[in-house]
Write a protein that holds these residues in place. Structure first.
Motif, PDB file in Angstrom:
ATOM      1  N   GLU A 386      71.355 112.156  62.404  1.00 42.05           N
ATOM      2  CA  GLU A 386      72.061 112.270  60.985  1.00 42.05           C
ATOM      3  C   GLU A 386      71.319 113.495  60.375  1.00 42.05           C
ATOM      4  O   GLU A 386      72.103 114.298  59.705  1.00 42.05           O
ATOM      5  CB  GLU A 386      72.221 110.850  60.265  1.00 42.05           C
ATOM      6  N   ARG A 387      70.020 113.355  60.527  1.00 41.55           N
ATOM      7  CA  ARG A 387      69.078 114.677  59.844  1.00 41.55           C
ATOM      8  C   ARG A 387      68.152 115.000  60.757  1.00 41.55           C
ATOM      9  O   ARG A 387      67.697 114.302  61.517  1.00 41.55           O
ATOM     10  CB  ARG A 387      68.745 114.032  58.264  1.00 41.55           C
ATOM     11  N   ASP A 404      67.346 128.914  57.329  1.00 40.44           N
ATOM     12  CA  ASP A 404      68.827 129.124  57.473  1.00 40.44           C
ATOM     13  C   ASP A 404      69.167 129.982  58.858  1.00 40.44           C
ATOM     14  O   ASP A 404      70.152 129.456  59.566  1.00 40.44           O
ATOM     15  CB  ASP A 404      69.405 130.104  56.672  1.00 40.44           C
ATOM     16  N   ARG A 407      69.041 127.144  61.507  1.00 39.19           N
ATOM     17  CA  ARG A 407      70.221 126.286  61.723  1.00 39.19           C
ATOM     18  C   ARG A 407      71.336 127.044  62.396  1.00 39.19           C
ATOM     19  O   ARG A 407      72.128 126.401  62.951  1.00 39.19           O
ATOM     20  CB  ARG A 407      70.663 125.916  60.353  1.00 39.19           C
ATOM     21  N   ARG A 411      73.170 125.271  65.714  1.00 39.35           N
ATOM     22  CA  ARG A 411      74.434 125.252  65.897  1.00 39.35           C
ATOM     23  C   ARG A 411      75.143 126.172  66.955  1.00 39.35           C
ATOM     24  O   ARG A 411      76.096 125.561  67.681  1.00 39.35           O
ATOM     25  CB  ARG A 411      75.198 125.420  64.694  1.00 39.35           C
ATOM     26  N   ARG A 421      77.626 117.595  62.580  1.00 43.30           N
ATOM     27  CA  ARG A 421      77.290 116.399  61.689  1.00 43.30           C
ATOM     28  C   ARG A 421      76.017 116.065  61.349  1.00 43.30           C
ATOM     29  O   ARG A 421      75.540 114.978  60.901  1.00 43.30           O
ATOM     30  CB  ARG A 421      77.784 114.925  62.493  1.00 43.30           C
ATOM     31  N   VAL A 422      75.129 116.940  61.866  1.00 47.51           N
ATOM     32  CA  VAL A 422      73.586 116.870  61.391  1.00 47.51           C
ATOM     33  C   VAL A 422      73.366 117.742  60.086  1.00 47.51           C
ATOM     34  O   VAL A 422      73.868 119.004  59.998  1.00 47.51           O
ATOM     35  CB  VAL A 422      72.889 117.326  62.750  1.00 47.51           C
ATOM     36  N   THR A 423      72.459 117.468  59.344  1.00 44.27           N
ATOM     37  CA  THR A 423      71.932 118.443  58.406  1.00 44.27           C
ATOM     38  C   THR A 423      70.438 118.402  58.695  1.00 44.27           C
ATOM     39  O   THR A 423      69.653 117.713  59.118  1.00 44.27           O
ATOM     40  CB  THR A 423      71.820 117.697  56.951  1.00 44.27           C
ATOM     41  N   ILE A 424      70.010 119.854  58.505  1.00 42.73           N
ATOM     42  CA  ILE A 424      68.672 120.284  58.757  1.00 42.73           C
ATOM     43  C   ILE A 424      67.950 120.693  57.506  1.00 42.73           C
ATOM     44  O   ILE A 424      68.523 121.722  56.844  1.00 42.73           O
ATOM     45  CB  ILE A 424      68.636 121.477  59.813  1.00 42.73           C
ATOM     46  N   GLY A 425      66.850 120.125  57.092  1.00 40.68           N
ATOM     47  CA  GLY A 425      66.049 120.692  56.009  1.00 40.68           C
ATOM     48  C   GLY A 425      64.717 120.325  55.987  1.00 40.68           C
ATOM     49  O   GLY A 425      64.331 120.208  57.133  1.00 40.68           O
TER      50      GLY A 425
END
Length: 478
Positions: A386-387, A404, A407, A411, A421-425
């Motif tokens: 998920e993350r 950025d 990311r 992708r 569906r994944v968030t990268i932070g």
């Protein structure tokens, strides 16, 4: 008395206590009435457990709230003074030791520098030096906070490398390359540590954690046994030793940017690269040697000895080396943290500085972003998290500059469905998350025991047997 499913009444009481303690810790202050639905326990069970925990000083009242049409409800919380934990981070340039209460309020801290001017980087991780730093640091934080050692719930240690945990019957045997370095002249805390000889034989311990740190020259180092022999703590104080990426992940999962995620991968960037994958919000994560995935066949030699590892391109040590090879000039005599800061400043000079970007530094960082993006894509395809959260001192510096771009590459390299569906932070606990995560390793064990301290003696044989043993015997007896 034994329940029909093989669990004893003692097991059930411990599980009930664990459920109440976890809910109070993560969601408190909470009323008795709210604890029932949150834990799945009956009101009578909640009342009994709470009464026990209050009598033991683990839980205390924390005010009250109005109820609809009834008398105010008393709120309960974990008592912050009922115990404390020590977290240790064996990092790239220092050993950090911190003392926390149960609310993770820092009570004391100290840092012991590791030598960075040696030609051989393994020298900074001489076993005797590291153990001495931990020993002296534990004594210092307890003394500074005026905290009796018998108040400790445990000591957690985050280390670079693979950690094998002993079975208690013959210990954990390690395999690897290189020898465990002992002795040394590293100043305070240096000296020879008994039993830490070179080679895999050092890992033949009767239980306890053994560290296989190939990149730092640790070959089956029986770190838990060495700490027990060197550190003046009561025999009942447990040690929890684990990979630094896992301790970072544990901290971010419980208290940071991973909170609430059903699945997450936590990436640790320092001198090297590691990761931890977690699929249970309250359970332990699993450390991954992500930095040693091959990203380029017959590529650069990694500090582990293999060719083409991600860490040979993305770790801070490798970044700086590649910058030097491209003509860059890191500050002379600077440690890795200072040198990486200088590299980023050279590549991205402020708009008002009037300086032109260092093209060599910029090119190295842009290439690194693509390698990292490909590495993140591997994590996305393998675990579909998920993350993905980035931490560590180098990760926080790098991430603020070019996350950025990472990311975009991730992708591009990953499968579309999981990538969408994944968030990268970035992690939110800062560069000291490893220390926090190390401290909560013994706290998690404390909760799992229902808020009871570890027993010093051997557990009775019957209690060490799996729950299914009794039920199977009962069936076969008829």
């Amino acid at each position: 008395m034994r329940a029909t499913n093989g669990r004893t009444v003692r097991d059930l009481r411990r599980e009930n206590r664990t459920a109440v303690l976890q809910r109070l810790y993560f969601d408190g202050p909470t009323s008795r009435l709210a604890l029932g639905p949150a834990t799945g326990l009956s009101s009578g069970s909640v009342s009994n457990v709470v009464a026990e925990l209050v009598a033991e000083g683990l839980v205390e009242e924390a005010g009250s709230v109005d109820s609809a049409g009834g008398r105010p409800r008393t709120l309960l919380r974990i008592s912050p003074d009922s115990g404390c934990m020590i977290g240790v981070d064996v990092g790239e340039t220092r050993v950090r030791i911190e003392l926390f209460d149960l609310t993770l309020t820092e009570l004391a801290r100290t840092e012991r520098p590791l030598a960075v001017d040696s030609r051989e980087r393994h020298d900074r991780y001489e076993v005797g030096v590291v153990v001495g730093h931990i020993r002296d640091g534990i004594a210092e934080v307890l003394r500074t906070a005026n905290m009796p050692a018998d108040r400790l719930l445990g000591v957690g240690v985050g280390v670079p490398g693979i950690v094998a945990h002993g079975t208690g019957e013959g210990g954990a045997r390690g395999e690897g390359t290189g020898g465990a370095r002992t002795g040394g002249t590293g100043g305070e805390g240096s000296g020879r540590v008994p039993g830490a000889g070179p080679g895999g034989g050092a890992g033949d311990t009767a239980g306890g954690a053994v560290v296989h740190g190939q990149t730092i020259g640790w070959d089956a180092v029986p770190l838990e046994r060495l700490l027990r022999e060197a550190v003046d703590l009561p025999a009942g104080v447990p040690y929890r030793i684990d990979n630094g990426a896992r301790t970072l992940g544990q901290a971010e999962l419980w208290f940071g940017a991973g909170r609430g995620a059903e699945s997450a991968v936590f990436v640790l960037f320092g001198s090297g690269v590691g990761a931890c994958v977690a699929t249970d919000p309250l359970g332990p994560g699993r450390a991954l040697e992500w930095g040693h995935l091959t990203v380029r066949v017959r590529g650069r030699r990694c500090r582990c000895g293999a060719l083409g590892c991600l860490e040979a391109y993305a770790g801070a040590e490798a970044l700086l080396e590649r910058w030097r090879e491209a003509g860059g000039r890191p500050p002379a005599g600077a440690d890795e943290e200072t040198a990486l800061t200088a590299m980023l400043a050279a590549a991205y000079p402020g708009a008002g500085s009037g300086a032109a970007p260092d093209t060599a530094a910029l090119a190295v960082l842009e290439e690194t972003a693509e390698y990292l993006g490909a590495g993140f894509a591997d994590l996305i395809n393998l675990f579909q998290p998920e993350r993905i959260l980035v931490g560590g001192w180098a990760g926080l510096q790098l991430g603020s500059r070019f996350l950025d771009t990472v990311r975009e590459h991730a992708r591009a390299y990953a499968l579309r469905y999981p990538a969408a569906r994944v968030t990268i932070g970035l992690g939110t606990l800062g560069p000291e998350a490893v220390t926090i995560g190390a401290a909560i390793l013994p706290l998690a064990d404390f909760f799992a025991r229902g808020g009871r301290r570890a027993e010093t003696g051997a557990e009775p044989q019957e209690n060490r047997q799996p729950a299914w043993t009794t039920t199977v015997r009962e069936r076969t007896a008829h």
